[in-house]
Scaffold this motif. Structure first.
Motif, PDB file in Angstrom:
ATOM      1  N   PRO A 192      18.425 -23.202   1.304  1.00 32.61           N
ATOM      2  CA  PRO A 192      18.964 -22.687   0.033  1.00 32.61           C
ATOM      3  C   PRO A 192      19.823 -21.454   0.273  1.00 32.61           C
ATOM      4  CG  PRO A 192      16.654 -22.101   0.269  1.00 32.61           C
ATOM      5  CD  PRO A 192      16.973 -23.006   1.413  1.00 32.61           C
ATOM      6  N   ARG A 193      20.768 -21.230  -0.612  1.00 31.09           N
ATOM      7  CA  ARG A 193      21.647 -20.063  -0.488  1.00 31.09           C
ATOM      8  C   ARG A 193      20.977 -18.822  -1.077  1.00 31.09           C
ATOM      9  NH1 ARG A 193      27.973 -21.656  -0.982  1.00 31.09           N
ATOM     10  NH2 ARG A 193      27.894 -23.502   0.365  1.00 31.09           N
ATOM     11  N   SER A 194      21.249 -17.705  -0.469  1.00 26.87           N
ATOM     12  CA  SER A 194      20.704 -16.443  -0.983  1.00 26.87           C
ATOM     13  C   SER A 194      21.797 -15.658  -1.710  1.00 26.87           C
ATOM     14  CB  SER A 194      20.123 -15.605   0.162  1.00 26.87           C
ATOM     15  OG  SER A 194      21.151 -15.177   1.037  1.00 26.87           O
ATOM     16  N   LYS A 195      21.386 -14.657  -2.413  1.00 27.37           N
ATOM     17  CA  LYS A 195      22.277 -13.910  -3.295  1.00 27.37           C
ATOM     18  C   LYS A 195      23.461 -13.295  -2.562  1.00 27.37           C
ATOM     19  CE  LYS A 195      22.159  -9.990  -6.523  1.00 27.37           C
ATOM     20  NZ  LYS A 195      21.279  -8.995  -7.198  1.00 27.37           N
ATOM     21  N   PHE A 196      23.255 -12.801  -1.351  1.00 28.85           N
ATOM     22  CA  PHE A 196      24.308 -12.058  -0.675  1.00 28.85           C
ATOM     23  C   PHE A 196      25.064 -12.877   0.374  1.00 28.85           C
ATOM     24  CE2 PHE A 196      21.329  -8.852  -2.247  1.00 28.85           C
ATOM     25  CZ  PHE A 196      22.206  -8.060  -2.981  1.00 28.85           C
ATOM     26  N   ASP A 197      24.880 -14.198   0.369  1.00 26.83           N
ATOM     27  CA  ASP A 197      25.683 -15.056   1.241  1.00 26.83           C
ATOM     28  C   ASP A 197      27.132 -15.048   0.777  1.00 26.83           C
ATOM     29  OD1 ASP A 197      23.582 -15.811   2.855  1.00 26.83           O
ATOM     30  OD2 ASP A 197      23.094 -17.586   1.662  1.00 26.83           O
ATOM     31  N   GLY A 231      28.721 -28.059   1.343  1.00 25.09           N
ATOM     32  CA  GLY A 231      28.470 -26.643   1.492  1.00 25.09           C
ATOM     33  C   GLY A 231      29.303 -25.902   2.495  1.00 25.09           C
ATOM     34  N   SER A 232      30.237 -26.569   3.172  1.00 27.80           N
ATOM     35  CA  SER A 232      31.055 -25.857   4.145  1.00 27.80           C
ATOM     36  C   SER A 232      31.821 -24.731   3.451  1.00 27.80           C
ATOM     37  CB  SER A 232      32.041 -26.820   4.815  1.00 27.80           C
ATOM     38  OG  SER A 232      32.791 -26.160   5.804  1.00 27.80           O
ATOM     39  N   GLY A 233      31.744 -23.508   4.014  1.00 24.68           N
ATOM     40  CA  GLY A 233      32.399 -22.361   3.379  1.00 24.68           C
ATOM     41  C   GLY A 233      33.898 -22.482   3.368  1.00 24.68           C
ATOM     42  N   LEU A 234      34.462 -23.023   4.437  1.00 25.52           N
ATOM     43  CA  LEU A 234      35.905 -23.252   4.554  1.00 25.52           C
ATOM     44  C   LEU A 234      36.130 -24.647   5.101  1.00 25.52           C
ATOM     45  CD1 LEU A 234      36.931 -19.856   6.203  1.00 25.52           C
ATOM     46  CD2 LEU A 234      37.444 -20.549   3.847  1.00 25.52           C
ATOM     47  N   GLY A 277      32.735 -36.851   6.582  1.00 28.24           N
ATOM     48  CA  GLY A 277      32.994 -35.521   6.046  1.00 28.24           C
ATOM     49  C   GLY A 277      31.719 -34.790   5.690  1.00 28.24           C
ATOM     50  N   MET A 278      30.745 -35.509   5.145  1.00 22.79           N
ATOM     51  CA  MET A 278      29.471 -34.891   4.802  1.00 22.79           C
ATOM     52  C   MET A 278      28.773 -34.343   6.033  1.00 22.79           C
ATOM     53  SD  MET A 278      27.971 -37.586   1.937  1.00 22.79           S
ATOM     54  CE  MET A 278      26.482 -36.629   1.616  1.00 22.79           C
ATOM     55  N   ILE A 279      28.710 -35.159   7.087  1.00 27.17           N
ATOM     56  CA  ILE A 279      28.029 -34.718   8.306  1.00 27.17           C
ATOM     57  C   ILE A 279      28.759 -33.534   8.928  1.00 27.17           C
ATOM     58  CG2 ILE A 279      27.321 -35.402  10.631  1.00 27.17           C
ATOM     59  CD1 ILE A 279      26.977 -38.264   9.551  1.00 27.17           C
ATOM     60  N   THR A 280      30.091 -33.585   8.933  1.00 30.31           N
ATOM     61  CA  THR A 280      30.861 -32.461   9.477  1.00 30.31           C
ATOM     62  C   THR A 280      30.606 -31.193   8.665  1.00 30.31           C
ATOM     63  OG1 THR A 280      32.574 -34.004  10.219  1.00 30.31           O
ATOM     64  CG2 THR A 280      33.160 -31.669  10.119  1.00 30.31           C
ATOM     65  N   GLY A 281      30.571 -31.321   7.343  1.00 29.86           N
ATOM     66  CA  GLY A 281      30.293 -30.163   6.494  1.00 29.86           C
ATOM     67  C   GLY A 281      28.904 -29.600   6.729  1.00 29.86           C
ATOM     68  N   LEU A 282      27.925 -30.475   6.889  1.00 32.41           N
ATOM     69  CA  LEU A 282      26.564 -30.015   7.157  1.00 32.41           C
ATOM     70  C   LEU A 282      26.482 -29.312   8.510  1.00 32.41           C
ATOM     71  CD1 LEU A 282      24.746 -33.165   5.788  1.00 32.41           C
ATOM     72  CD2 LEU A 282      24.462 -30.853   4.888  1.00 32.41           C
ATOM     73  N   ARG A 283      27.187 -29.843   9.499  1.00 34.57           N
ATOM     74  CA  ARG A 283      27.239 -29.180  10.798  1.00 34.57           C
ATOM     75  C   ARG A 283      27.857 -27.787  10.656  1.00 34.57           C
ATOM     76  NH1 ARG A 283      26.043 -28.145  14.510  1.00 34.57           N
ATOM     77  NH2 ARG A 283      27.616 -28.501  16.098  1.00 34.57           N
TER      78      ARG A 283
END
Length: 543
Positions: free
Chosen positions: A237-242, A274-277, A444-450
């Motif tokens: 899970p993501r935290s507040k300051f990520d 969830g990939s940031g970029l 794409g999903m697997i790459t993003g998860l990686r």
């Protein structure tokens, strides 16, 4: 949940007898009573005629126990003993005696017996052969199975469909019982999940018969089901300051004239996982479509002409997925092989990246360890060579994954993820996902998860499971024919919410149900709900 071989199943039974200080007859009574409870709960005294076909071994003994309980509860039961052998197991004889004590006299069927008449509204219990079958049934027994299949009655197989081997393809699938539903004991069998054998299996459910939990936990199996509970424990899970830099940078490399959509789907999927970029590297013809269609991503372009293709270096902090729509021209091959040679971190290889490796097998040695390969069936055959059947395919694919220390996906109705030492079988997904672009979404999903930080095997298992769940959640609205790759994308968010516990689990589409509690640390959470796509019915609805 582990998938055991014949030897492991026999050892589990033996260990249970020792640990629990019970007899094999007691264990048979327990197992068959579980099957009776399942059936009685659904029939609730329905006056349907029930034909119970028993062999003369232990699977037949299970059928005799089930028949006895049905008779004791007032059901209309006819019992047949299929005399394929003069040998009788001790537990079969014990339960035959108990059945006769209830004044129930079986009909004996042999080679000269007329085939019993079975109405389509009747119910058949198939308890002729179990996991011990190691040779083709006699022709007259095969003819009996064809007769049962042709009856159109609901067929409930106990543990295994009779005529099916545990570890190889039957000589004639027409002479295997085509079960409407299988009640298998404790753990599913590998044949339930392979295309050739699974084609005659509609639904299955594993009944907890209380095999020794300590022994079950200690077994190392070659295959197991992907466990949603285990995936849930991996979920981050993501935290507040990520911030976006916390979640990595996915680099999607591919595309060619007319195939930019593959990169668009993969890039979108990486974002939704969830990939940031996300940066897409495509030929110049893809610049405008991607920049206008996906404003959230960055785009890098190479020359349009294949002979001038340049692939960018993968920088620190980036995770690469390459191959979707790439092409296999001479220039592309040269650029890809040079790019692959300098990679140090695991990458995802899809589509034309795999086709190029098939054309240049010496380059396999340059694949970074723990890279993830996602071929469709045709690409798989070009990559690892031809096979004679599904069991041979698994053998060759396992050897390939072990030799090159990679993670290899065998895509299908039940995608199998092969690691170095073990295979993981997926239960999510539905026939509507057999559509163009679905594989690009998965890559794409697997790459993003990686990119977000999941290790390669975790990313592969999460990606395969969530991909199937996204399709299941959307197909309920679209129907199987209208499901598209873009629909799968729109289901990813809900699949994540379900996995993380934010919403309750929704019905599954796979026609399977593992046991809910067996005292071991195996997976439990898989929907066992009826699938409208496979045409099978619950007995209470069909009778």
């Amino acid at each position: 949940m582990k998938i055991l071989n014949r030897s492991q199943i026999y050892k589990a039974d033996a260990q249970t007898l020792t640990a629990q200080k019970i007899s094999s007859t007691d264990l048979m009574e327990r197992a068959a009573t579980k099957a009776f409870d399942w059936l009685h709960q659904r029939l609730q005294g329905n006056p349907v005629k029930i034909h119970v076909f028993c062999g003369t071994g232990n699977n037949g003994g299970d059928g005799l126990v089930l028949a006895r309980h049905l008779v004791e509860h007032g059901y209309h039961v006819v019992v047949y003993v299929v005399k394929y052998s003069e040998r009788r197991s001790a537990d079969f004889l014990t339960n035959l005696k108990r059945l006769k004590a209830r004044k129930v006299w079986p009909e004996y069927l042999d080679e000269g017996s007329p085939l019993p008449e079975i109405h389509p509204d009747a119910l058949i219990v198939d308890s002729v052969f179990g996991i011990g079958l190691n040779r083709p049934p006699q022709p007259w027994v095969g003819a009996l199975f064809e007769h049962l299949n042709a009856s159109k009655a609901f067929i409930l197989s106990i543990d295994m469909p009779s005529g099916m081997y545990l570890d190889r393809l039957p000589e004639d699938l027409g002479k295997v019982v085509h079960a409407s539903h299988i009640l298998t004991f404790q753990v599913p069998k590998l044949v339930f999940f392979l295309p050739q054998t699974g084609a005659v299996i509609r639904q299955w459910e594993a009944l907890d018969i209380g095999l020794d939990a300590a022994y079950m936990d200690s077994i190392t199996s070659r295959y197991e089901l992907i466990d949603p509970a285990l995936l849930r424990s991996w979920y981050r899970p993501r935290s507040k300051f990520d911030h976006k830099g916390t979640f990595g940078h996915a680099l999607i490399l591919g595309g060619s004239h007319g195939k930019i959509g593959a990169v668009a789907l993969a890039s979108r999927a990486a974002l939704l996982c969830g990939s940031g970029l996300v940066t897409a590297c495509v030929p110049g013809c893809g610049y405008i479509p991607l920049q206008t269609g996906l404003p959230e991503i960055m785009v890098r372009t190479t020359e349009d002409m294949e002979e001038h293709l340049e692939l960018p270096e993968v920088l620190e902090g980036q995770t690469a997925g390459i191959g979707m729509g790439l092409g296999t021209g001479a220039g592309v091959q040269k650029a890809f092989l040079a790019w692959l040679k300098i990679q140090k971190q695991p990458v995802l290889l899809d589509a034309d990246a795999l086709n190029i490796l098939s054309l240049n097998p010496k380059a396999l040695k340059h694949i970074p360890e723990e890279s993830i390969l996602t071929p469709h069936p045709g690409e798989l055959k070009r990559l690892i060579g031809a096979w004679k059947d599904d069991f041979d395919k698994l053998r060759i694919a396992r050897a390939f994954a072990k030799k090159w220390n990679c993670i290899l996906l065998i895509k299908g109705a039940h995608t199998i993820v092969l690691g170095k030492d073990r295979g993981y079988i997926n239960l999510t997904g539905n026939p509507g996902m057999a559509t163009g672009g679905s594989g690009d979404v998965l890559s794409g999903m697997i790459t993003g998860l990686r990119a977000t930080g999941y290790p390669p095997l975790q990313a592969a298992l999460l990606g395969v499971y969530l991909h199937g769940r996204a399709g299941d959640l959307r197909v309920a609205e679209t129907g199987v024919e209208a499901l598209t790759a873009s629909d799968i994308l729109s289901g990813i968010g809900m699949a994540f919410r379900e996995l993380s516990g934010q919403i309750p689990p929704q019905p599954s589409q796979n026609g399977s149900k593992p046991p809910q509690e067996n005292g071991s640390k195996e997976p439990r959470e898989n929907g066992g709900h009826q699938s409208a796509e496979n045409g099978s019915q619950d007995p209470a609805e069909s009778l």
